[in-house]
Design a protein around this motif. Structure first.
Motif, PDB file in Angstrom:
ATOM      1  N   SER A   1     -31.704 -25.905  58.577  1.00 33.96           N
ATOM      2  CA  SER A   1     -31.807 -25.877  57.869  1.00 33.96           C
ATOM      3  C   SER A   1     -32.199 -26.794  56.690  1.00 33.96           C
ATOM      4  O   SER A   1     -33.314 -26.954  57.394  1.00 33.96           O
ATOM      5  CB  SER A   1     -29.809 -27.085  58.671  1.00 33.96           C
ATOM      6  OG  SER A   1     -30.697 -28.084  58.398  1.00 33.96           O
ATOM      7  N   SER A   2     -31.150 -27.272  55.491  1.00 38.54           N
ATOM      8  CA  SER A   2     -31.979 -27.207  54.951  1.00 38.54           C
ATOM      9  C   SER A   2     -32.658 -29.564  55.122  1.00 38.54           C
ATOM     10  O   SER A   2     -33.706 -29.723  54.697  1.00 38.54           O
ATOM     11  CB  SER A   2     -31.220 -27.967  53.233  1.00 38.54           C
ATOM     12  OG  SER A   2     -30.300 -28.900  53.438  1.00 38.54           O
ATOM     13  N   ASN A   3     -31.539 -30.097  55.923  1.00 38.28           N
ATOM     14  CA  ASN A   3     -32.037 -31.464  56.515  1.00 38.28           C
ATOM     15  C   ASN A   3     -32.890 -31.331  57.653  1.00 38.28           C
ATOM     16  O   ASN A   3     -32.662 -32.484  58.268  1.00 38.28           O
ATOM     17  CB  ASN A   3     -30.847 -32.302  56.837  1.00 38.28           C
ATOM     18  CG  ASN A   3     -29.272 -32.101  56.254  1.00 38.28           C
ATOM     19  OD1 ASN A   3     -30.268 -32.392  54.479  1.00 38.28           O
ATOM     20  ND2 ASN A   3     -28.243 -32.135  55.936  1.00 38.28           N
ATOM     21  N   ASP A   4     -33.402 -30.482  58.062  1.00 44.10           N
ATOM     22  CA  ASP A   4     -33.668 -30.161  59.445  1.00 44.10           C
ATOM     23  C   ASP A   4     -35.507 -30.931  59.127  1.00 44.10           C
ATOM     24  O   ASP A   4     -35.873 -31.088  58.462  1.00 44.10           O
ATOM     25  CB  ASP A   4     -33.990 -29.124  60.213  1.00 44.10           C
ATOM     26  CG  ASP A   4     -33.044 -28.957  61.035  1.00 44.10           C
ATOM     27  OD1 ASP A   4     -31.667 -29.431  61.518  1.00 44.10           O
ATOM     28  OD2 ASP A   4     -32.645 -28.047  60.666  1.00 44.10           O
ATOM     29  N   LEU A   5     -36.299 -31.222  60.154  1.00 45.23           N
ATOM     30  CA  LEU A   5     -37.817 -31.490  60.431  1.00 45.23           C
ATOM     31  C   LEU A   5     -38.652 -30.404  60.929  1.00 45.23           C
ATOM     32  O   LEU A   5     -38.130 -31.055  62.097  1.00 45.23           O
ATOM     33  CB  LEU A   5     -38.105 -32.830  60.786  1.00 45.23           C
ATOM     34  CG  LEU A   5     -37.763 -33.788  59.724  1.00 45.23           C
ATOM     35  CD1 LEU A   5     -37.787 -35.287  60.702  1.00 45.23           C
ATOM     36  CD2 LEU A   5     -38.217 -33.899  58.434  1.00 45.23           C
ATOM     37  N   LEU A   6     -39.352 -29.812  60.856  1.00 39.73           N
ATOM     38  CA  LEU A   6     -39.966 -28.686  61.544  1.00 39.73           C
ATOM     39  C   LEU A   6     -41.129 -29.143  62.042  1.00 39.73           C
ATOM     40  O   LEU A   6     -41.472 -29.850  62.008  1.00 39.73           O
ATOM     41  CB  LEU A   6     -40.062 -27.548  60.795  1.00 39.73           C
ATOM     42  CG  LEU A   6     -39.134 -27.231  59.527  1.00 39.73           C
ATOM     43  CD1 LEU A   6     -40.221 -25.162  59.118  1.00 39.73           C
ATOM     44  CD2 LEU A   6     -38.377 -26.698  60.664  1.00 39.73           C
TER      45      LEU A   6
ATOM     46  N   ARG B   1     -37.748 -23.445  50.977  1.00 41.21           N
ATOM     47  CA  ARG B   1     -36.233 -22.447  51.046  1.00 41.21           C
ATOM     48  C   ARG B   1     -36.046 -21.156  51.468  1.00 41.21           C
ATOM     49  O   ARG B   1     -35.246 -20.719  52.520  1.00 41.21           O
ATOM     50  CB  ARG B   1     -36.387 -22.477  49.616  1.00 41.21           C
ATOM     51  CG  ARG B   1     -35.446 -24.059  48.548  1.00 41.21           C
ATOM     52  CD  ARG B   1     -35.220 -23.323  47.393  1.00 41.21           C
ATOM     53  NE  ARG B   1     -36.305 -23.226  46.506  1.00 41.21           N
ATOM     54  CZ  ARG B   1     -36.787 -23.203  45.754  1.00 41.21           C
ATOM     55  NH1 ARG B   1     -36.828 -24.208  45.241  1.00 41.21           N
ATOM     56  NH2 ARG B   1     -37.378 -22.700  44.815  1.00 41.21           N
ATOM     57  N   GLU B   2     -37.055 -20.414  52.019  1.00 42.56           N
ATOM     58  CA  GLU B   2     -37.111 -19.076  52.474  1.00 42.56           C
ATOM     59  C   GLU B   2     -36.217 -19.640  54.141  1.00 42.56           C
ATOM     60  O   GLU B   2     -36.208 -17.991  54.672  1.00 42.56           O
ATOM     61  CB  GLU B   2     -38.576 -18.753  52.657  1.00 42.56           C
ATOM     62  CG  GLU B   2     -39.338 -18.654  53.737  1.00 42.56           C
ATOM     63  CD  GLU B   2     -40.448 -18.208  52.998  1.00 42.56           C
ATOM     64  OE1 GLU B   2     -40.939 -17.205  53.077  1.00 42.56           O
ATOM     65  OE2 GLU B   2     -41.376 -19.266  51.990  1.00 42.56           O
ATOM     66  N   MET B   3     -36.890 -20.631  54.797  1.00 38.97           N
ATOM     67  CA  MET B   3     -36.447 -20.766  56.080  1.00 38.97           C
ATOM     68  C   MET B   3     -34.985 -21.135  56.297  1.00 38.97           C
ATOM     69  O   MET B   3     -34.178 -20.642  57.090  1.00 38.97           O
ATOM     70  CB  MET B   3     -36.792 -21.620  56.957  1.00 38.97           C
ATOM     71  CG  MET B   3     -38.638 -20.696  56.779  1.00 38.97           C
ATOM     72  SD  MET B   3     -39.641 -22.224  58.124  1.00 38.97           S
ATOM     73  CE  MET B   3     -38.649 -21.827  59.756  1.00 38.97           C
TER      74      MET B   3
END
Length: 223
Positions: free
Chosen positions: A202-207, A162-164
């Motif tokens: 964003s919250s939907n991204d993959l890292l 969440r912090e990102m």
């Protein structure tokens, strides 16, 4: 018996044993356009793979059989035989004696792997152990994929904590805080992009992240 003319020197990969590991390896190499020749002695597996792979029926524990196959023409040989330890060691030893430039061998235990290394295998792989370790990392946290490269250095695919979310990488300062590096970001419907300080998450991204396994474990456990 299915047969095929061996490729010219150093042009292909010889895969010995068409169990789950060997057949997966051989079919993937074949699909990627590599010149591959599979070797199997079991009638049942020969029948299963004839017409699906370039293959020959032979007993690779017999050095004369390997010579007749033209093993000298291959730059790489993979010993996919694992559970039959005696056969695995004999085949690997034969390939060493025939001076195959690169020998990869499957091991089912640390002791098995040490023997293969001592007799001259250049690379020893532990597919079942590696798969178990990888799955353990995946089921224990938020990681979606996990690849340990060497000496603890690891690359993972994960959801962002969440912090990102909503911040650029420069703003979240993940590398300084947690000692890991964000290599790239995959957003839904958008091509993979290598990360820059201005990349917003964003919250939907993959890292896709890299770093030491312990640091990545702690980072992926964040809410």
């Amino acid at each position: 018996m299915a047969d095929r003319k061996a490729p010219e020197r150093d042009a292909g990969v010889l895969v010995i044993g068409l169990g789950r590991f060997g057949s997966s390896l051989a079919t993937t190499l074949d699909r990627l356009g590599q010149d591959v020749l599979a070797v199997e002695s079991d009638d049942r597996l020969i029948a299963q793979w004839t017409g699906r792979l370039p293959l020959v029926q032979a007993d690779a524990s017999n050095p004369e059989a390997l010579e007749q196959l033209g093993v000298h023409d291959f730059g790489v040989a993979v010993v996919g035989v694992g559970t039959a330890l005696e056969a695995s060691v004999l085949i690997t030893g034969n390939l060493v004696d025939l001076e195959v430039p690169q020998i990869w061998a499957k091991a089912v235990s640390a002791e098995h792997g040490r023997i293969l290394t001592r007799i001259g295998a250049h690379h020893v792989v532990y597919p079942e152990s590696d798969a178990g370790s990888r799955v353990a990392h995946l089921v224990s946290g938020k990681m979606l994929d996990y690849i340990e490269v060497e000496d603890g250095f690891t690359i993972v695919k994960m959801r962002p904590p969440r912090e990102m979310q909503g911040f650029t990488l420069a703003q979240s300062d993940i590398r300084r805080k947690y000692g890991i590096t964000v290599i790239g970001v995959k957003s839904p419907g958008v091509d993979f992009a290598y990360a820059t300080p201005e990349t917003r998450v964003s919250s939907n991204d993959l890292l896709v992240c890299s770093g030491h396994a312990d640091l990545l474990e702690r980072f992926s456990a964040r809410p």
